[in-house]
Enzyme design. Structure first.
Site, short mmCIF file in Angstrom:
data_model
loop_
_atom_site.label_atom_id
_atom_site.label_comp_id
_atom_site.label_asym_id
_atom_site.label_seq_id
_atom_site.Cartn_x
_atom_site.Cartn_y
_atom_site.Cartn_z
N HIS A 111 -19.55 -12.27 -11.84
CA HIS A 111 -19.03 -11.42 -13.19
C HIS A 111 -17.84 -11.37 -13.62
CE1 HIS A 111 -22.47 -8.96 -12.87
NE2 HIS A 111 -22.98 -8.63 -11.81
N ARG A 126 12.45 -2.94 8.59
CA ARG A 126 12.28 -2.54 7.91
C ARG A 126 13.31 -2.59 5.81
NH1 ARG A 126 11.51 2.43 10.24
NH2 ARG A 126 12.63 3.69 7.78
N GLU A 144 1.15 -12.27 1.47
CA GLU A 144 2.01 -11.30 1.92
C GLU A 144 2.67 -12.97 2.94
OE1 GLU A 144 1.13 -6.70 3.88
OE2 GLU A 144 0.39 -8.38 4.58
N LYS A 146 8.55 -3.21 6.21
CA LYS A 146 7.00 -2.72 7.07
C LYS A 146 6.51 -1.84 6.56
CE LYS A 146 4.92 -3.15 10.88
NZ LYS A 146 4.31 -4.28 10.50
N LYS A 196 -3.23 -10.70 4.04
CA LYS A 196 -2.41 -11.64 4.68
C LYS A 196 -2.04 -12.73 4.17
CE LYS A 196 -1.78 -8.57 7.07
NZ LYS A 196 -2.56 -7.76 7.00
N TRP A 238 17.36 -3.01 1.92
CA TRP A 238 16.05 -2.83 1.64
C TRP A 238 16.69 -1.78 -0.08
CZ3 TRP A 238 12.58 -1.08 -1.86
CH2 TRP A 238 11.29 -1.74 -2.08
N CYS A 294 14.95 0.28 4.66
CA CYS A 294 16.35 -0.02 5.52
C CYS A 294 16.73 0.73 7.11
CB CYS A 294 17.50 1.43 4.51
SG CYS A 294 17.33 0.77 2.86
N ASN A 336 19.57 6.06 3.41
CA ASN A 336 18.19 4.87 3.55
C ASN A 336 17.48 5.89 3.15
OD1 ASN A 336 15.12 4.14 4.07
ND2 ASN A 336 15.22 4.90 6.13
N GLY A 337 16.37 5.57 1.44
CA GLY A 337 16.60 6.24 0.64
C GLY A 337 16.34 6.61 -0.86
N GLU A 340 -8.35 -8.18 3.21
CA GLU A 340 -7.69 -7.36 4.05
C GLU A 340 -7.04 -9.08 5.17
OE1 GLU A 340 -4.99 -5.42 5.40
OE2 GLU A 340 -4.34 -6.63 7.22
C1 G6P Z 1 3.81 -1.46 3.37
C2 G6P Z 1 3.79 -3.09 4.42
C3 G6P Z 1 2.29 -2.58 4.95
C4 G6P Z 1 1.57 -1.52 4.87
C5 G6P Z 1 1.52 -0.72 3.84
C6 G6P Z 1 1.49 0.16 4.72
O1 G6P Z 1 3.30 -2.32 2.67
O2 G6P Z 1 4.44 -4.03 4.30
O3 G6P Z 1 1.91 -3.49 5.95
O4 G6P Z 1 0.07 -1.76 5.53
O5 G6P Z 1 3.07 -0.86 3.25
O6 G6P Z 1 1.87 1.14 6.03
P1 G6P Z 1 2.01 1.55 6.54
O7 G6P Z 1 2.72 2.12 7.85
O8 G6P Z 1 1.24 3.53 6.14
O9 G6P Z 1 0.45 1.53 7.10
#
Ligand code: G6P
Length: 613
Positions: free
Chosen positions: A509, A27, A493, A608, A490, A73, A2, A99-100, A486
């Site tokens: 395994h 956000r 996501e 994010k 990516k 969100w 949010c 937000n929260g 990673e």
């Molecule tokens: C969310 C984002 C990710 C990020 C994670 C941790 O899930 O979509 O891209 O890696 O949060 O966020 P931070 O700000 O703590 O790195």
């Protein structure tokens, strides 16, 4: 989670709100809404993106000099028009954005229903504005005092802004557990409130970051800060350093692509000024002050979420290899929900791009309570984590707007490299000569990343071949394993293709059962360590008709002979390899997602900054 923006001052408020919401959309983007004070309160809200809201309000009364906006969100209640913020009180005099999560909303709601309140949405937020209204009505107190009294009854996390029809020009903001910043405008009586500085930076550089349990009251052209327990605070004014250009796409079609291409610079920025070659010293004020303690430390714990957790896994390899300190890496969310064995002798590194992730903040609080020393590695300056840790280092990657993290990851890894080198050298694990060699190599990384980015067209071609794949497997060994994780994250996501990262040797395994001609397998097969073993793993995949895309070191011959496709990267120290090998994986995910028509910068269901646990 949010985004919040609010304004009061001489300018027209609507353009500030809509532009601010677009900047904050990373956000959350389930719904958006605004409230404007203009001879009364006008509230407009809608499910969907900020652009949908903007389109839907054209032709409506958008005048006014005080207002607020929200991009959501969803946590409580489906993301529809009704649940979109702002929410108004029973009589419609008050409006709130939030937000929260209000954890005790159900009991508060029940009590309010008994007192005759009717609710229009399924949200926890609406309960809070009814509570404030109820307190104001029953006590006859001012708006700000009613807000304060209401907040003392609330359990949970919040960043809120309140507007009142009968107090035009008044803005009240408050935070606990969710970020909030107040901007002091250049004009008289001009103020901004926002979740972060991105909507503000265009208008002013002077901001005050609210601390937990603080309330900002903007009234009669002045800002007063009080705590929920009614103590007046002196605002501490920070000067913003981010530039406006950093918040724009700068000619790239997406923020993500811009941020991938920024990595030569962002990696450089994260070690710039910190390497003192002549004295073989790494200057990181935070870490330098704990050097003595770190010399004899028995173990380090690293906590983080998502991509930051992957950086932590790279950190484990680095600290063990370069400093010979045992490391445990934990998902912040898991760490806090067990009873971790941790005490005064422990050193915890909390990694977070946003510096606001609720799970990471909670893990820090727990570790702190148990007496550990906490070090933060964060990107967003002034965010909550750097303000709660004992010491830390900023990654200096600049604002990362694309929801999928790219440049923040390589900057986090760079910070961890610097820390490991510094501690390793101090502990005598790294000799002076070796230190010199490693520092010299580290300084070549930005140019090597630049060179790797030149494979972009080739990788785009690969993306065309694999855009319809249903699954992907990513394999790596040693420090290549977190890179594989990673890469898989990516792809998941942003393209919604199922992908798994696996230690290459573990494939036999289980995941080997998935391999057939439909399964692309991306293998990190760079040359330094485990090379022969990875070659064997590639053979195992080929024997089962899997398709191999291998990330290899320039000049490689063996893997080139057996893989279906290879992406060459410059050779480097094994410890620095993640900084380079991650780049082609970011590009592959990006191009596949674009070809599949996905919203790369704002993938579905994600946000994010995850400020809920
Ligand atoms: C969310 C984002 C990710 C990020 C994670 C941790 O899930 O979509 O891209 O890696 O949060 O966020 P931070 O700000 O703590 O790195």
């Amino acid at each position: 989670m949010c985004g919040i923006v609010a304004y009061t001052g001489p300018r027209e408020v609507y353009p500030i709100l809509i532009k601010g919401l677009k900047r904050l959309e990373y956000r959350g983007y389930d719904s958006a809404g605004i409230a404007l004070i203009n001879n009364g309160m006008n509230v407009y809200k809608k499910a969907g993106k900020v652009a949908d809201l903007d389109e839907s309000v054209q032709g409506k009364d958008l005048g006014g000099h005080t207002g607020m906006g929200h991009t959501r969100w969803a946590t409580h209640g489906e993301p529809n028009d009704r649940n979109a913020h702002p929410h108004t009180s029973q009589a419609g005099d008050l409006a709130i954005i939030h937000n929260g999560i209000i954890e005790n909303y159900a009991s508060l709601k029940e009590a309010l229903i008994e007192r005759g309140h009717e609710f229009k949405s399924d949200t926890d937020t609406e309960v809070l504005i009814h509570l404030i209204e109820n307190i104001q009505k029953n006590t006859g107190e001012s708006l700000e005092e009613s807000v304060r009294l209401a907040l003392s009854e609330v359990v949970g996390a919040y960043a809120i802004v309140i507007l009142s029809k009968s107090n035009p020009g008044v803005l009240i903001g408050a935070r606990k557990g969710s970020p909030m910043v107040v901007g002091l405008g250049e004009g008289e009586g001009e103020f901004f409130i926002a979740s972060d500085a991105t909507p503000i930076v265009e208008y002013t550089r002077n901001v005050v970051y609210l601390n937990d349990s603080e309330i900002a009251i903007i009234k009669d052209g002045e800002l007063t800060i009080k705590t929920v327990s009614n103590e007046t605070q002196t605002p501490y004014i920070h000067e913003l350093e981010i530039s406006l250009e950093a918040l724009e796409k700068g000619g790239y079609p997406h923020f993500m692509l811009k941020e991938i291409f920024e990595q030569p610079k962002s990696i450089l920025d994260s070690f710039r000024g910190r390497i003192h070659h002549e004295h073989l010293k790494i200057v990181m004020a935070g870490i330098n002050q704990y050097e003595e303690k770190l010399k004899n430390i028995k173990r380090i714990l690293i906590v983080g979420c998502g991509t930051s957790w992957h950086a932590g896994l790279v950190g484990e390899y680095l600290m063990e290899e370069l400093a010979r300190i045992p490391v445990e890496v934990e998902y912040a969310s898991e760490f806090r929900y067990r009873n971790p064995i941790i005490g005064e002798d422990d050193f915890v590194i909390a990694i977070s791009q946003s510096g606001e992730t609720a799970d990471t903040l909670a893990a820090i609080a727990l570790a702190k309570e148990k007496g550990a020393t906490i070090f933060g590695i964060c990107n967003v300056v002034g965010s909550s984590i750097p303000r709660t840790t004992h010491a830390g280092a900023y990654t200096h990657a600049g604002p990362e707007i694309g929801v999928a993290s790219t440049k923040a990851f390589t900057a986090q890894v760079t910070a961890l490299i610097l820390m490991s080198l510094s501690i390793g050298h101090k502990r005598g694990v790294i000799t002076d000569n070796r230190m010199r060699e490693l520092l010299t190599e580290l300084e070549t990384i930005p140019a090597k990343v630049e060179k790797t980015l030149k494979s972009d067209d080739y990788i785009k071609g690969l993306a065309e071949k694999f855009m319809y794949a249903k699954n992907f497997l990513y394999l790596g060994r040693g420090v290549g394993f977190p890179v594989a994780l990673e890469g898989a994250l990516k792809l998941k996501e942003i393209s919604y293709i199922h992908a798994e990262g696996y230690p290459a040797a573990e494939m036999k395994h289980g995941p080997i059962a998935l391999i057939d001609e439909e399964m692309p397998v991306v293998v990190i097969a760079t040359q330094r360590n485990h090379y022969e073993k990875v070659v064997s793993n590639i053979q195992e995949v080929k024997a089962r008709k899997g398709t191999i895309i291998a990330i290899v070191t320039e000049g490689d011959k063996v893997v080139k002979g057996i893989a279906d496709y290879v992406i060459e990267i410059p050779d480097t120290e094994e410890a620095f390899m993640p900084l380079i090998a991650t780049i082609p994986l970011q590009l592959l995910s990006y191009h596949i997602a674009v070809l599949r028509g996905c919203n790369v910068d704002q993938p579905r269901n994600l946000a994010k900054s995850v400020t809920v646990e």
